[in-house]
Design a protein around this motif. Structure first.
Motif, PDB file in Angstrom:
ATOM      1  N   ALA A 127      49.407 -26.929 -22.093  1.00  0.00           N
ATOM      2  CA  ALA A 127      50.026 -26.149 -21.030  1.00  0.00           C
ATOM      3  C   ALA A 127      49.267 -26.383 -19.735  1.00  0.00           C
ATOM      4  CB  ALA A 127      50.009 -24.665 -21.382  1.00  0.00           C
ATOM      5  N   VAL A 128      50.031 -26.606 -18.662  1.00  0.00           N
ATOM      6  CA  VAL A 128      49.464 -26.742 -17.318  1.00  0.00           C
ATOM      7  C   VAL A 128      49.654 -25.401 -16.621  1.00  0.00           C
ATOM      8  CG1 VAL A 128      49.537 -28.005 -15.144  1.00  0.00           C
ATOM      9  CG2 VAL A 128      50.116 -29.170 -17.297  1.00  0.00           C
ATOM     10  N   MET A 129      48.560 -24.737 -16.246  1.00  0.00           N
ATOM     11  CA  MET A 129      48.639 -23.382 -15.705  1.00  0.00           C
ATOM     12  C   MET A 129      47.898 -23.286 -14.377  1.00  0.00           C
ATOM     13  SD  MET A 129      47.944 -21.269 -19.262  1.00  0.00           S
ATOM     14  CE  MET A 129      46.321 -22.014 -19.498  1.00  0.00           C
ATOM     15  N   VAL A 130      48.425 -22.450 -13.483  1.00  0.00           N
ATOM     16  CA  VAL A 130      47.787 -22.215 -12.191  1.00  0.00           C
ATOM     17  C   VAL A 130      47.645 -20.719 -11.965  1.00  0.00           C
ATOM     18  CG1 VAL A 130      48.614 -24.361 -11.150  1.00  0.00           C
ATOM     19  CG2 VAL A 130      49.988 -22.276 -10.961  1.00  0.00           C
ATOM     20  N   SER A 131      46.708 -20.355 -11.110  1.00  0.00           N
ATOM     21  CA  SER A 131      46.479 -18.950 -10.782  1.00  0.00           C
ATOM     22  C   SER A 131      47.524 -18.470  -9.776  1.00  0.00           C
ATOM     23  CB  SER A 131      45.083 -18.760 -10.185  1.00  0.00           C
ATOM     24  OG  SER A 131      44.084 -19.171 -11.089  1.00  0.00           O
ATOM     25  N   THR A 132      48.039 -17.270 -10.002  1.00  0.00           N
ATOM     26  CA  THR A 132      48.986 -16.656  -9.076  1.00  0.00           C
ATOM     27  C   THR A 132      48.213 -15.754  -8.107  1.00  0.00           C
ATOM     28  OG1 THR A 132      49.347 -14.738 -10.508  1.00  0.00           O
ATOM     29  CG2 THR A 132      50.740 -16.679 -10.872  1.00  0.00           C
ATOM     30  N   PRO A 133      48.834 -15.336  -7.004  1.00  0.00           N
ATOM     31  CA  PRO A 133      48.139 -14.469  -6.045  1.00  0.00           C
ATOM     32  C   PRO A 133      47.626 -13.166  -6.650  1.00  0.00           C
ATOM     33  CG  PRO A 133      50.091 -15.413  -5.029  1.00  0.00           C
ATOM     34  CD  PRO A 133      50.137 -15.798  -6.481  1.00  0.00           C
ATOM     35  N   ASP A 134      48.291 -12.683  -7.717  1.00  0.00           N
ATOM     36  CA  ASP A 134      47.830 -11.428  -8.328  1.00  0.00           C
ATOM     37  C   ASP A 134      46.809 -11.650  -9.443  1.00  0.00           C
ATOM     38  OD1 ASP A 134      49.444 -12.463 -10.264  1.00  0.00           O
ATOM     39  OD2 ASP A 134      50.942 -10.861 -10.215  1.00  0.00           O
ATOM     40  N   GLY A 135      46.360 -12.911  -9.610  1.00  0.00           N
ATOM     41  CA  GLY A 135      45.293 -13.190 -10.561  1.00  0.00           C
ATOM     42  C   GLY A 135      45.727 -13.592 -11.945  1.00  0.00           C
TER      43      GLY A 135
END
Length: 220
Positions: free
Chosen positions: A51-59
């Motif tokens: 899985a390729v995952m990134v951080s969102t503005p809410d963490g």
């Protein structure tokens, strides 16, 4: 195993690249690297899924994509920078997986002995840009129902089959992240597809019941 960007190299160059890489194994749930880590290697996926995952503005972490055998990640580390940009995403193994790891230093040594190997970077980046461009077009001009149907087919391909009866082991939250929608909206589309007999929805997975109907609704 075939990685499409290697096609720009001749047989001897491909052998040199693969011979310079080292094999790594990952357990289910193991993190390959975190977003922000130092970028020092590219991974060629031999088996398993990531899985390729990134951080969102809410963490939170949002799943952008799922990769399988024949895919790759970490190609930005191969750019000719003294200090490459930090990792742009977190990569996690979804099951027992293997990659071939080519370090930045090994790649630069290869380029000295096989100058044409440098074109591998262009191939990796060009393939990634084509994928991102297609995703952007879908996000802007394709409605959510159709995007979800396309994502189900694409993810099924990554996991090795889209035939009727094939189960996709992803949660509705992960599917929502991949198509750029909200989980309640994704649930509504899945429930409609379920009532139509196209898919079966259960906890943490979606089973394709009618691949032909799903392909039709995906517009393919």
């Amino acid at each position: 195993m075939h990685w499409s960007p290697l096609a720009s190299l001749d047989d001897a160059e491909q052998e040199a690249v693969l011979g310079a890489a080292r094999r790594r194994s990952f357990d289910k749930g193991e993190i390959v690297f975190h977003e922000g880590d130092r970028s020092d290697s590219v991974h060629l996926v031999v088996s398993g899924h990531f899985a390729v995952m990134v951080s969102t503005p809410d963490g939170d972490l949002a799943t952008l994509n799922v990769l399988g055998s024949g895919d790759w990640f970490g190609e930005l580390s191969m750019l000719g920078e003294q200090e490459p940009a930090p990792r742009s995403a977190t990569i996690a193994a979804l099951d027992a997986s293997e990659t071939l790891v080519l370090t930045q230093s090994a790649f630069h040594r290869l380029c000295e002995s096989h100058p044409r190997v440098e074109r591998l970077v262009g191939g990796l980046l060009a393939a990634r840009i084509r994928k991102l461009s297609a995703d952007l077009l879908d996000a802007r001009y394709v409605d959510l129902d159709q995007r979800l149907c396309r994502a189900l087919l694409d993810v099924a391909d990554v996991f090795g089959g889209r035939e009727s009866g094939f189960t996709i082991p992803l949660t509705q939250e992960q599917l929502a992240d991949i198509v750029g929608g909200k989980r309640p909206s994704i649930n509504q589309v899945l429930q409609r597809l379920s009532l139509e007999g196209v898919v079966e929805v259960s906890r943490g997975r979606v089973t394709i019941l009618d691949e032909q109907a799903l392909t039709l609704q995906a517009g393919r």
